[in-house]
Scaffold this active site. Structure first.
Site, PDB file in Angstrom:
ATOM      1  N   GLY A  37      -3.853   2.340   3.295  1.00 51.21           N
ATOM      2  CA  GLY A  37      -5.006   1.680   2.748  1.00 51.21           C
ATOM      3  C   GLY A  37      -6.298   2.785   2.523  1.00 51.21           C
ATOM      4  N   ALA A  38      -7.408   2.275   2.180  1.00 51.94           N
ATOM      5  CA  ALA A  38      -8.434   3.214   1.832  1.00 51.94           C
ATOM      6  C   ALA A  38      -7.952   3.864   0.511  1.00 51.94           C
ATOM      7  CB  ALA A  38      -8.926   4.053   3.012  1.00 51.94           C
ATOM      8  N   GLY A  42      -4.976   9.036  -5.664  1.00 52.23           N
ATOM      9  CA  GLY A  42      -3.925   9.735  -4.956  1.00 52.23           C
ATOM     10  C   GLY A  42      -2.694   8.754  -4.675  1.00 52.23           C
ATOM     11  N   HIS A  43      -3.107   7.694  -3.860  1.00 54.85           N
ATOM     12  CA  HIS A  43      -2.148   6.643  -3.577  1.00 54.85           C
ATOM     13  C   HIS A  43      -1.711   6.080  -4.868  1.00 54.85           C
ATOM     14  CE1 HIS A  43      -4.889   6.522   0.073  1.00 54.85           C
ATOM     15  NE2 HIS A  43      -3.629   6.875   0.577  1.00 54.85           N
ATOM     16  N   GLN A  67       0.274   6.725  15.137  1.00 52.49           N
ATOM     17  CA  GLN A  67       0.106   8.198  14.682  1.00 52.49           C
ATOM     18  C   GLN A  67      -1.166   8.617  14.744  1.00 52.49           C
ATOM     19  OE1 GLN A  67       1.215   6.765  10.549  1.00 52.49           O
ATOM     20  NE2 GLN A  67      -0.260   8.103  10.010  1.00 52.49           N
ATOM     21  N   SER A 192      -8.466  10.028   2.104  1.00 51.06           N
ATOM     22  CA  SER A 192      -9.443   8.929   2.625  1.00 51.06           C
ATOM     23  C   SER A 192     -10.483   9.686   3.529  1.00 51.06           C
ATOM     24  CB  SER A 192      -8.628   8.066   3.177  1.00 51.06           C
ATOM     25  OG  SER A 192      -7.452   7.662   2.536  1.00 51.06           O
TER      26      SER A 192
END
Ligand code: AMP
Length: 284
Positions: A37-38, A42-43, A67, A192
């Site tokens: 998320g955020a 790029g995503h 992680q 992010s």
């Protein structure tokens, strides 16, 4: 604009699989884009690659506690599901899988995936447990959905290598696609965590990309990789970075110290700037 979040959202693995079974019955190919998320451009480049390459695109939204180290930013990691849902809807995705932590890790969850060697160096050395957390959750996401292809960013280059290795080692029948790093105009890789930079730090941040790009160019011309890496570390310190965890030139596949100049190599770096730990990499 954040409205119009009309993408279907599912929370359980059972619902995810039901949806996928319908698509499979119709003969459709499936792309998977795992994220925490955020979301930023790029995503969205990963989503666009999946939408362009597959009939249906699933985006996963899961801030994976496994992680994060004990002193890392799990609790404060930015979360805004409605905003993210709107963005992936507009990018053409078909389904948002946003499970709760208990759905992914029931209380008696006991299995971990550890990629030895590749997952223990560089980021693995500076963030103990990080790649085991990543490898475990990515293995689970791949097995939950069994897409034709899963998309990951070259921004996290070592992560991409670790994921390629685990899919091969565990015979997970999914092809892994790497997507080029999306950058700001001044070269800073979108992340992010860039939100943690102050205005003054933000002005310094592009020096990271500029410096490793110069290392790549010099090594490409035959300069010594170790000398170049040391030059880069000095350069970053002079520019105002704090601890430089590493700047190093590695074999692009094994991430071992690049010794053979005829094989593809990669410059990888991680350095602190204020509260933000920035990572970046470029091809030689
Ligand atoms: P994250 O949500 O940070 O775990 O990232 C999800 C995916 O987006 C990972 O495959 C990242 O490598 C990828 N990603 C993050 N930032 C970028 C970027 N600037 N360009 C391309 N891909 C990115």
């Amino acid at each position: 604009m954040t409205g119009g979040a009309d993408i279907e959202r599912v929370r359980t693995i059972a619902d995810l699989r039901r949806c996928i079974a319908e698509w499979r019955a119709a003969g459709l190919s499936i792309g998977l884009v795992p994220t925490m998320g955020a979301l930023h451009e790029g995503h969205l480049a990963l989503v666009e690659a999946a939408v362009g390459g597959c009939d249906r695109t699933i985006v996963t939204l899961f801030v994976n506690p496994a992680q994060f180290g004990p002193n890392e930013d799990f609790a404060v990691y930015p979360r805004d599901e409605d905003r993210d849902a709107g963005l992936v809807t507009r990018a053409g995705a078909d389904l948002l899988f946003a499970p709760n932590v208990d759905e992914v890790y029931p209380p008696d969850h006991a299995t971990q995936v550890h990629v030895s060697g590749l997952g223990d160096i560089l980021e693995g050395e500076h963030r103990p447990g990080f790649f085991t957390g990543v490898a475990t959750v990515v293995s689970k996401l791949l097995l939950q959905s069994l897409p034709d292809r899963a998309y990951f960013g070259e921004k996290d280059y070592q992560q991409l290598c670790v994921i390629r290795r685990l899919t091969r080692d565990l015979d997970i029948p999914v092809s892994i696609a790497g997507v080029k790093t999306v950058r700001e105009e001044d070269g800073l890789a979108l992340s992010s965590r860039n939100a943690y930079l102050t205005t003054a730090e933000r002005a310094v941040a592009p020096v990271l990309h500029g410096t490793i790009a110069q290392v790549a160019e010099q090594v490409g011309r035959g300069e010594d990789p170790r000398d170049q890496a040391q030059w880069a570390i000095d350069q970053l310190r002079r520019a105002g970075f704090g601890d430089v965890d590493y700047v190093t030139v590695r074999n692009a596949e094994t991430l071992q110290e690049a010794v053979d100049a005829s094989l593809p190599a990669r410059v990888l770096a991680a350095a602190w700037l204020g509260k933000a730990r920035l990572i970046d990499n470029v091809a030689v």
